[in-house]
Design a protein around this motif. Structure first.
Motif, PDB file in Angstrom:
ATOM      1  N   GLN A 201      18.124  57.853  16.873  1.00  0.00           N
ATOM      2  CA  GLN A 201      16.939  58.453  17.089  1.00  0.00           C
ATOM      3  C   GLN A 201      16.723  58.490  18.584  1.00  0.00           C
ATOM      4  O   GLN A 201      16.157  57.528  18.927  1.00  0.00           O
ATOM      5  N   TRP A 202      16.794  59.554  19.398  1.00  0.00           N
ATOM      6  CA  TRP A 202      16.780  59.319  20.817  1.00  0.00           C
ATOM      7  C   TRP A 202      15.342  58.873  21.170  1.00  0.00           C
ATOM      8  O   TRP A 202      15.046  58.516  22.423  1.00  0.00           O
ATOM      9  N   GLY A 203      14.251  59.447  20.284  1.00  0.00           N
ATOM     10  CA  GLY A 203      13.050  58.964  20.889  1.00  0.00           C
ATOM     11  C   GLY A 203      12.937  57.578  20.661  1.00  0.00           C
ATOM     12  O   GLY A 203      12.132  56.955  21.559  1.00  0.00           O
ATOM     13  N   LEU A 204      13.372  56.980  19.716  1.00  0.00           N
ATOM     14  CA  LEU A 204      13.081  55.640  19.528  1.00  0.00           C
ATOM     15  C   LEU A 204      14.103  54.720  20.632  1.00  0.00           C
ATOM     16  O   LEU A 204      13.767  53.600  20.778  1.00  0.00           O
ATOM     17  N   VAL A 205      15.202  55.468  20.903  1.00  0.00           N
ATOM     18  CA  VAL A 205      15.944  54.659  21.966  1.00  0.00           C
ATOM     19  C   VAL A 205      15.312  54.704  23.209  1.00  0.00           C
ATOM     20  O   VAL A 205      15.475  53.431  23.835  1.00  0.00           O
ATOM     21  N   ILE A 206      14.739  55.754  23.662  1.00  0.00           N
ATOM     22  CA  ILE A 206      14.188  55.565  24.974  1.00  0.00           C
ATOM     23  C   ILE A 206      12.748  54.521  24.896  1.00  0.00           C
ATOM     24  O   ILE A 206      12.482  53.787  25.821  1.00  0.00           O
ATOM     25  N   ARG A 207      12.061  54.612  23.887  1.00  0.00           N
ATOM     26  CA  ARG A 207      11.004  53.721  23.571  1.00  0.00           C
ATOM     27  C   ARG A 207      11.492  52.360  23.424  1.00  0.00           C
ATOM     28  O   ARG A 207      10.810  51.446  23.737  1.00  0.00           O
ATOM     29  N   GLY A 208      12.760  51.960  23.203  1.00  0.00           N
ATOM     30  CA  GLY A 208      13.274  50.750  22.995  1.00  0.00           C
ATOM     31  C   GLY A 208      13.723  50.261  24.360  1.00  0.00           C
ATOM     32  O   GLY A 208      13.727  48.805  24.548  1.00  0.00           O
TER      33      GLY A 208
END
Length: 447
Positions: A201-208
């Motif tokens: 989930q790339w949105g969660l990756v960026i948020r990480g």
């Protein structure tokens, strides 16, 4: 007027004149040709990627997989911060080598008293043996995962890589760099395919990559974060980088050395950003394949390999994982050998043939690895891997603090002394690393 960065007056700040350069058989062997800036910059590309290998060794794999499987993408910010610290410290290594003509080991020997230098040498040798221990285990696990070679046999097979390294060095240092970069390319392709199969989930990756207070408030999460940091900044890399950057024949004038520093820093920065990509990919793969499917307790490399096929739905996934681990182990053994040579020659001016030095270092690593794998199997190697990271954490301050203090001394660095702001930042980094690694060691002792 003396235009060189180290004048005769400045040389008086050192205890004695430096001896032969690091790895004399390859020192200054790569010419920096004229022409465009791009061509000269390209001639400096290579040492940074040998250094980057140490930032993605099996110790990093274990901590990244454990962090991703347990906490998803949240620890990506720790990987980013650790990488920024590494970039700054490796830039200081280049500055020290280019300004003084010394690697970090030689600089410590020339700046400190003989007893202090011998203590630092012993600690550096211990760290290199611990590093080599991790590479032995990682390579043996890779052989086991790919070809079914028993771990006990795989540990012994790793001794044979001494002949590969010797062959490459005889061809020239550029061949060593080409070998390492080729294996890094294989690792990148393997992880690219696995990430595509995992479909994170790339949105969660960026948020990480954004900091979160949970890392500090959650004790278990903090422990893993400390493990990622401890496995990222490796003491042997500081000695290694300050030695191999001198394989370039960049000249003796101040403008030539300033240009060399600029290109060497660019090389190591780009290479370490690549290392961040690989480490982040490991964490992302573990988060997508394990954390989001409820498997939050994955910590061993063999276990992760076994579960990739059913979770990702592809038979090629575990093969790619094993192949990249094997490439990583082979790469790390090359750089650990060079670091060992630089440390021994730099601290005590004792020179061995590269093949003999390799066999001695590898033998010290093979004995405990073989004993543990025979007695306890894969679970024992996992514990031994963690123990090797604790040894590295203990030795790290004894490499970082001399590096920061030496590059901050105008008497020793001359006009190429580190800028005040860089020294302040590096000092803060050193303090953080020391404090966190002490905590990691205390936690280990307390169980």
């Amino acid at each position: 007027m003396d235009n060189s960065p180290i004048s005769l007056l400045e040389r008086a700040a050192w205890r004695r004149e430096r001896s032969m350069p690091s790895m004399p058989e390859v020192s200054g062997s790569i010419p920096i040709r004229g022409g465009t800036r791009w061509r000269r910059a390209l001639a400096f590309m290579g040492p940074g990627y040998l250094v980057a290998v140490g930032y993605m060794d099996p110790g990093n794999w274990a901590t990244s997989i454990a962090g991703g499987s347990r906490y998803g993408y949240a620890l990506l910010t720790v990987a980013l911060v650790s990488n920024i610290m590494a970039i700054i410290l490796q830039a200081l290594c280049s500055r020290l080598a280019i300004a003084t003509g010394r690697d970090l080991a030689q600089a410590c020997r020339d700046a400190y008293s003989k007893p202090v230098a011998w203590v630092l040498w012993a600690l550096a040798e211990l760290a290199i043996c611990a590093t080599d221990l991790a590479e032995v285990i990682g390579t043996a696990i890779g052989l086991n995962l790919l070809f079914g070679v028993p771990l006990e046999i795989g540990v012994l097979v790793t001794a044979l890589d001494v002949f590969l390294i010797l062959y490459l060095q005889n061809l020239g240092f550029r061949w060593v760099e080409a070998f390492v970069i080729a294996l890094l390319a294989v690792i990148a392709v393997c992880f690219g395919i696995q990430i595509a199969l995992a479909d994170p989930q790339w949105g969660l990756v960026i948020r990480g990559f954004a900091p979160t207070t949970e890392i500090i408030t959650n004790p278990d999460m903090l422990y893993l974060a400390l493990g990622i940091l401890g496995a990222t900044v490796m003491p042997h890399n500081l000695y290694l980088h300050s030695g191999i950057v001198q394989t370039r024949a960049y000249g003796d004038t101040l403008p030539e050395k300033r240009e060399a520093l600029r290109y060497a820093t660019l090389d190591s920065t780009l290479a370490l950003m690549f290392a961040l990509t690989i480490n982040a990919s490991l964490l992302i793969l573990a988060a997508a394949a394990f954390h989001h499917t409820g498997r939050t307790e994955i910590a061993e490399l063999g276990e992760a390999h076994t579960l990739l096929q059913p979770l990702l739905g592809s038979a090629i996934a575990p093969t790619l994982f094993g192949l990249s681990l094997l490439c990583c182990g082979l790469n790390s053994t090359v750089t650990a050998t060079m670091a060992g040579q630089i440390v021994m020659e730099g601290f005590i001016n004792f020179r061995l043939a590269p093949w003999l030095r390799r066999l001695v270092t590898r033998g010290i690593a093979i004995v405990p690895a073989a004993a543990v794998t025979i007695a306890y199997g894969e679970s024992g190697t996992a514990k031994l891997l963690i123990f090797s990271q604790v040894i590295l954490s203990l030795q790290l301050p004894f490499a970082v603090i001399p590096l920061v203090t030496l590059t901050a001394s105008k008497a020793k660095m001359g006009v190429m002394v580190a800028p005040r702001w860089l020294t302040v930042v590096a000092g803060i980094i050193a303090a953080i690393i020391v404090a966190l690694n002490i905590k990691l060691l205390v936690d280990f002792v307390l169980g």
